[in-house]
Design a protein around this motif. Sequence first.
Motif, PDB file in Angstrom:
ATOM      1  N   ASP A   1      -2.634  14.554  11.681  1.00  0.00           N
ATOM      2  CA  ASP A   1      -2.367  13.652  10.548  1.00  0.00           C
ATOM      3  C   ASP A   1      -3.656  13.343   9.793  1.00  0.00           C
ATOM      4  OD1 ASP A   1       0.400  13.388  11.022  1.00  0.00           O
ATOM      5  OD2 ASP A   1       0.046  11.818  12.514  1.00  0.00           O
ATOM      6  N   LEU A   2      -4.734  13.152  10.531  1.00  0.00           N
ATOM      7  CA  LEU A   2      -6.023  12.880   9.898  1.00  0.00           C
ATOM      8  C   LEU A   2      -6.479  14.078   9.068  1.00  0.00           C
ATOM      9  CD1 LEU A   2      -8.575  11.160   9.495  1.00  0.00           C
ATOM     10  CD2 LEU A   2      -9.473  12.168  11.604  1.00  0.00           C
ATOM     11  N   LEU A   3      -6.369  15.271   9.626  1.00  0.00           N
ATOM     12  CA  LEU A   3      -6.783  16.468   8.891  1.00  0.00           C
ATOM     13  C   LEU A   3      -5.951  16.656   7.626  1.00  0.00           C
ATOM     14  CD1 LEU A   3      -7.359  18.933  11.860  1.00  0.00           C
ATOM     15  CD2 LEU A   3      -9.109  17.959  10.358  1.00  0.00           C
ATOM     16  N   ALA A   4      -4.679  16.299   7.691  1.00  0.00           N
ATOM     17  CA  ALA A   4      -3.842  16.395   6.497  1.00  0.00           C
ATOM     18  C   ALA A   4      -4.308  15.423   5.420  1.00  0.00           C
ATOM     19  CB  ALA A   4      -2.381  16.119   6.858  1.00  0.00           C
ATOM     20  N   GLU A   5      -4.724  14.201   5.830  1.00  0.00           N
ATOM     21  CA  GLU A   5      -5.244  13.241   4.862  1.00  0.00           C
ATOM     22  C   GLU A   5      -6.566  13.712   4.263  1.00  0.00           C
ATOM     23  OE1 GLU A   5      -4.605  10.065   3.310  1.00  0.00           O
ATOM     24  OE2 GLU A   5      -2.684  11.012   3.713  1.00  0.00           O
ATOM     25  N   VAL A   6      -7.447  14.267   5.099  1.00  0.00           N
ATOM     26  CA  VAL A   6      -8.714  14.792   4.585  1.00  0.00           C
ATOM     27  C   VAL A   6      -8.450  15.905   3.586  1.00  0.00           C
ATOM     28  CG1 VAL A   6     -10.881  15.927   5.176  1.00  0.00           C
ATOM     29  CG2 VAL A   6      -9.969  14.142   6.679  1.00  0.00           C
ATOM     30  N   GLU A   7      -7.513  16.774   3.904  1.00  0.00           N
ATOM     31  CA  GLU A   7      -7.161  17.861   2.987  1.00  0.00           C
ATOM     32  C   GLU A   7      -6.659  17.305   1.659  1.00  0.00           C
ATOM     33  OE1 GLU A   7      -6.133  21.230   0.948  1.00  0.00           O
ATOM     34  OE2 GLU A   7      -7.468  21.001   2.687  1.00  0.00           O
ATOM     35  N   ARG A   8      -5.824  16.281   1.728  1.00  0.00           N
ATOM     36  CA  ARG A   8      -5.260  15.690   0.510  1.00  0.00           C
ATOM     37  C   ARG A   8      -6.368  15.108  -0.375  1.00  0.00           C
ATOM     38  NH1 ARG A   8      -1.932  12.712   3.002  1.00  0.00           N
ATOM     39  NH2 ARG A   8      -0.261  14.261   2.990  1.00  0.00           N
ATOM     40  N   GLN A   9      -7.322  14.432   0.226  1.00  0.00           N
ATOM     41  CA  GLN A   9      -8.366  13.766  -0.555  1.00  0.00           C
ATOM     42  C   GLN A   9      -9.432  14.744  -1.063  1.00  0.00           C
ATOM     43  OE1 GLN A   9      -7.659  10.875  -1.548  1.00  0.00           O
ATOM     44  NE2 GLN A   9      -5.972  10.578  -0.094  1.00  0.00           N
ATOM     45  N   THR A  10      -9.789  15.718  -0.258  1.00  0.00           N
ATOM     46  CA  THR A  10     -10.754  16.715  -0.746  1.00  0.00           C
ATOM     47  C   THR A  10     -10.133  17.571  -1.843  1.00  0.00           C
ATOM     48  OG1 THR A  10     -10.163  18.189   1.098  1.00  0.00           O
ATOM     49  CG2 THR A  10     -12.109  16.773   1.384  1.00  0.00           C
ATOM     50  N   ALA A  11      -8.825  17.855  -1.718  1.00  0.00           N
ATOM     51  CA  ALA A  11      -8.142  18.597  -2.779  1.00  0.00           C
ATOM     52  C   ALA A  11      -8.116  17.814  -4.078  1.00  0.00           C
ATOM     53  CB  ALA A  11      -6.719  18.945  -2.343  1.00  0.00           C
TER      54      ALA A  11
ATOM     55  N   LEU B   1       0.841  -1.192   0.000  1.00  0.00           N
ATOM     56  CA  LEU B   1       0.000   0.000   0.000  1.00  0.00           C
ATOM     57  C   LEU B   1       0.881   1.248   0.000  1.00  0.00           C
ATOM     58  CD1 LEU B   1      -2.569  -1.157   2.700  1.00  0.00           C
ATOM     59  CD2 LEU B   1      -3.127  -0.719   0.298  1.00  0.00           C
ATOM     60  N   VAL B   2       0.434   2.298  -0.673  1.00  0.00           N
ATOM     61  CA  VAL B   2       1.213   3.530  -0.673  1.00  0.00           C
ATOM     62  C   VAL B   2       1.102   4.259   0.669  1.00  0.00           C
ATOM     63  CG1 VAL B   2       1.034   3.814  -3.165  1.00  0.00           C
ATOM     64  CG2 VAL B   2      -0.679   4.877  -1.693  1.00  0.00           C
ATOM     65  N   HIS B   3       0.056   3.936   1.451  1.00  0.00           N
ATOM     66  CA  HIS B   3      -0.136   4.570   2.757  1.00  0.00           C
ATOM     67  C   HIS B   3      -0.726   3.519   3.699  1.00  0.00           C
ATOM     68  CE1 HIS B   3      -0.754   7.964   5.507  1.00  0.00           C
ATOM     69  NE2 HIS B   3      -1.939   7.464   5.790  1.00  0.00           N
ATOM     70  N   GLU B   4      -0.073   3.294   4.826  1.00  0.00           N
ATOM     71  CA  GLU B   4      -0.585   2.306   5.768  1.00  0.00           C
ATOM     72  C   GLU B   4      -2.008   2.657   6.188  1.00  0.00           C
ATOM     73  OE1 GLU B   4       1.924   1.526   9.095  1.00  0.00           O
ATOM     74  OE2 GLU B   4       3.740   1.342   7.874  1.00  0.00           O
ATOM     75  N   PHE B   5      -2.807   1.608   6.431  1.00  0.00           N
ATOM     76  CA  PHE B   5      -4.228   1.805   6.698  1.00  0.00           C
ATOM     77  C   PHE B   5      -4.591   1.071   7.978  1.00  0.00           C
ATOM     78  CE2 PHE B   5      -8.790   1.276   6.211  1.00  0.00           C
ATOM     79  CZ  PHE B   5      -9.179   2.450   5.589  1.00  0.00           C
TER      80      PHE B   5
END
Length: 369
Positions: free
Chosen positions: A149-159, A19-23
Amino acid sequence: MSTEVKITAARMHRVRMPLVHEFQTSSHRKKFLDHILVELEDACGAVGWGEIASPSDPYYAPETVETCWNIAERYLLPAVIGQGWDRPEQVSQLWAKVRGNQFAKAGVDVAAWVLWSTIQGVSLADALGGTRTEVTAGVSLGIEPTIDDLLAEVERQTAAGYPRVKLKIAPGWDVEPVRAVRSAYPDLDLHVDANGIYTEDDALRALDEFGLTMIEQPFAPRDLLAHARLQQAISTPICLDESIETVADLDTAVSLGALEVLNIKVSRMGGLTAARAAHDRAQQVGIPVWCGGMHEFGIGRAVNVAVSSLPGFTLPSDVSASEKYYARDIVEPAVVAVEGVVQVPEATGLGHKVDIELIAANTVATLSL
């Protein structure tokens, strides 16, 4: 055109992909996935591919990669080799005596659908009766080390344009992460998924204030009465996932008032035949559905896109782009999302070319029958 199909050979490949990002979910953390790819070949040399997307450990469901391999090798594949059938819906009848083992069944059932649609010269979506040419995708985000870290992931996906975000939750990682995301994104289509880890003593009702689209599978799969009691107590819709393996399960849950939304996973329900039947029943009783995912490789991901083209899939589905999970996927072209929208393939069969070389490079076990 209707032609009898007779499978003359079957192959399985256990493929490992990083995976490119651990889940992380409420039960475990994943760095890579092992899935089993199924090949069914007919007498004319046509091939259909399916994917057994079971987890490696028995946390989400009782099945594992090892159990699926065993059941497919001993029971499912021998049942289909040499048997003639006219429609892919008939294939599951060949192993009717085998109970449970839905993930293993799903891979073989899907391969039969892909084989049949390839022979018929139609796309998989058309074979299923799909009506959409594009599908709105959502993303599923795991439990992160910190809220930042979660907010950064949300930002990445909404962007990236995804209009819906699902957050994995667990006791101790629920109200505060949800509050933080909702505060930062007041208009985001947001829902949470507990994977059945909570009890009725936990503070799930506190999530009702955040305007969530749904709370997915808060309690254990068989605890339908607890789901019904929670649904009566809150305004947020309850969505069931692990609880629904069959249409009979859906009928029971509807009768109890245990859900207002259904997550249809092709893998969990035993394949496309069962998934389409659940979709049809949900439409009859007025339950909106969406397609959940199991971090499928490109084969299973393309199948999820195809089933999501059915008319009852009115909510964003877990059909995000391949690149969210894998640096390189096993199909060409990879599944792509543009502003959160995935196009439904029009090409025959799966609609993607299977990358045989990449599969071979990542295969850890094979079987031919």
